[in-house]
Write an enzyme that holds these catalytic residues in place. Sequence first.
Site, PDB file in Angstrom:
ATOM      1  N   ASP A  14      -4.959   5.920   2.504  1.00  0.00           N
ATOM      2  CA  ASP A  14      -5.804   5.180   1.560  1.00  0.00           C
ATOM      3  C   ASP A  14      -7.195   5.792   1.341  1.00  0.00           C
ATOM      4  O   ASP A  14      -8.198   5.064   1.319  1.00  0.00           O
ATOM      5  CB  ASP A  14      -5.952   3.715   2.025  1.00  0.00           C
ATOM      6  CG  ASP A  14      -4.619   2.981   2.110  1.00  0.00           C
ATOM      7  OD1 ASP A  14      -3.571   3.616   1.905  1.00  0.00           O
ATOM      8  OD2 ASP A  14      -4.626   1.773   2.384  1.00  0.00           O
ATOM      9  N   ASP A  52      -3.050   2.387  -1.327  1.00  0.00           N
ATOM     10  CA  ASP A  52      -2.983   0.951  -1.524  1.00  0.00           C
ATOM     11  C   ASP A  52      -2.813   0.762  -3.039  1.00  0.00           C
ATOM     12  O   ASP A  52      -3.464   1.454  -3.834  1.00  0.00           O
ATOM     13  CB  ASP A  52      -4.319   0.360  -1.031  1.00  0.00           C
ATOM     14  CG  ASP A  52      -4.194  -1.013  -0.405  1.00  0.00           C
ATOM     15  OD1 ASP A  52      -3.167  -1.294   0.230  1.00  0.00           O
ATOM     16  OD2 ASP A  52      -5.143  -1.809  -0.549  1.00  0.00           O
ATOM     17  N   HIS A  54      -2.114  -2.298  -5.700  1.00  0.00           N
ATOM     18  CA  HIS A  54      -1.917  -3.738  -5.921  1.00  0.00           C
ATOM     19  C   HIS A  54      -1.964  -4.111  -7.400  1.00  0.00           C
ATOM     20  O   HIS A  54      -2.954  -3.813  -8.079  1.00  0.00           O
ATOM     21  CB  HIS A  54      -3.037  -4.550  -5.254  1.00  0.00           C
ATOM     22  CG  HIS A  54      -3.171  -4.369  -3.776  1.00  0.00           C
ATOM     23  ND1 HIS A  54      -2.120  -4.459  -2.902  1.00  0.00           N
ATOM     24  CD2 HIS A  54      -4.268  -4.134  -2.999  1.00  0.00           C
ATOM     25  CE1 HIS A  54      -2.569  -4.288  -1.659  1.00  0.00           C
ATOM     26  NE2 HIS A  54      -3.864  -4.084  -1.697  1.00  0.00           N
ATOM     27  N   HIS A  58      -2.613  -9.979  -7.389  1.00  0.00           N
ATOM     28  CA  HIS A  58      -2.041  -9.800  -6.044  1.00  0.00           C
ATOM     29  C   HIS A  58      -2.525 -10.909  -5.101  1.00  0.00           C
ATOM     30  O   HIS A  58      -3.665 -11.348  -5.180  1.00  0.00           O
ATOM     31  CB  HIS A  58      -2.431  -8.420  -5.499  1.00  0.00           C
ATOM     32  CG  HIS A  58      -1.690  -8.054  -4.252  1.00  0.00           C
ATOM     33  ND1 HIS A  58      -2.268  -8.097  -3.000  1.00  0.00           N
ATOM     34  CD2 HIS A  58      -0.401  -7.670  -4.066  1.00  0.00           C
ATOM     35  CE1 HIS A  58      -1.357  -7.732  -2.093  1.00  0.00           C
ATOM     36  NE2 HIS A  58      -0.229  -7.474  -2.726  1.00  0.00           N
ATOM     37  N   HIS A  87      -8.991  -4.644  -5.639  1.00  0.00           N
ATOM     38  CA  HIS A  87      -9.114  -3.233  -5.258  1.00  0.00           C
ATOM     39  C   HIS A  87      -7.793  -2.515  -5.496  1.00  0.00           C
ATOM     40  O   HIS A  87      -6.724  -3.122  -5.473  1.00  0.00           O
ATOM     41  CB  HIS A  87      -9.547  -3.094  -3.786  1.00  0.00           C
ATOM     42  CG  HIS A  87      -8.550  -3.660  -2.804  1.00  0.00           C
ATOM     43  ND1 HIS A  87      -8.454  -5.011  -2.537  1.00  0.00           N
ATOM     44  CD2 HIS A  87      -7.587  -3.061  -2.056  1.00  0.00           C
ATOM     45  CE1 HIS A  87      -7.485  -5.217  -1.664  1.00  0.00           C
ATOM     46  NE2 HIS A  87      -6.929  -4.058  -1.348  1.00  0.00           N
ATOM     47  N   LYS A 112       1.845   1.273  -1.329  1.00  0.00           N
ATOM     48  CA  LYS A 112       2.140   0.032  -0.594  1.00  0.00           C
ATOM     49  C   LYS A 112       1.298  -1.098  -1.139  1.00  0.00           C
ATOM     50  O   LYS A 112       0.212  -0.874  -1.670  1.00  0.00           O
ATOM     51  CB  LYS A 112       1.850   0.234   0.895  1.00  0.00           C
ATOM     52  CG  LYS A 112       0.393   0.553   1.150  1.00  0.00           C
ATOM     53  CD  LYS A 112       0.115   0.868   2.582  1.00  0.00           C
ATOM     54  CE  LYS A 112      -1.341   1.242   2.787  1.00  0.00           C
ATOM     55  NZ  LYS A 112      -2.292   0.160   2.501  1.00  0.00           N
ATOM     56  N   CYS A 157      -5.703  -0.527   7.637  1.00  0.00           N
ATOM     57  CA  CYS A 157      -4.526   0.297   7.377  1.00  0.00           C
ATOM     58  C   CYS A 157      -4.204   1.236   8.531  1.00  0.00           C
ATOM     59  O   CYS A 157      -3.044   1.375   8.924  1.00  0.00           O
ATOM     60  CB  CYS A 157      -4.723   1.089   6.087  1.00  0.00           C
ATOM     61  SG  CYS A 157      -3.253   1.971   5.631  1.00  0.00           S
TER      62      CYS A 157
END
Length: 211
Positions: A14, A52, A54, A58, A87, A112, A157
Amino acid sequence: MNKVGGKSVLIVTDVQNDFCPGGSLPVPRGDEVVPVINGLMGRFEVVVASQDWHPIGHISFASTHSGRQPFDTIQLMGEEQILWPDHCVPGTAGAEFHRDLDIKPIVLIVRKGWHKGVDSYSTFFENDRRTPTGLDSYLKGLGILKVYLTGLAQDFCVYYSAKDALHLGFETCVIEDATRGLDQPPGSLEKKMRELAALGLYLIRSDDLLT
Ligand code: VGL
Ligand code: ZN
């Protein structure tokens, strides 16, 4: 310069603009990991990165829950969920890798957190702890036994990835100067690292690999 073992992977978690200073969920000095990670890549045969990723709406976004503010916590499937500022929304600059990260050596990018209703800190499993991201199978398929973790954030993470890697039976190292954390409240990051050290995590420095 010898490569690190034959059966190792460098995981770059990330290193995205939203987690760097100026982003929507900045990790203090998060950008400082970039040159350290770039300098390590040449020592590994396999380099994998995560992003990351999203969708708007989310479950982990405070904006999804009316009356909630970023960093409030709620109960979600019996677990505490921290609500974050929006984010790493695909298509935004915040979701992109830091511009100075050397992407050439990266052979796999794991995204993810793209299920709207489940958060995902670990690069191995979503936060339901059951839904795999596919990374475990990929690494096992390559015969990799040892993972070196870097990136952001050390207490989210990186921490959850390290915990899962240990449970999955990998020899697991966190390269401390190649990661930065939120550490809220102060001291929580060290506590999490101590917890994993007791489970067998190695905490090393990039010099240990470069000398
Ligand atoms: C992360 C908070 C929210 C991380 C991701 O990658 O560490 N932290 N989403
Ligand atoms: Zn996230």
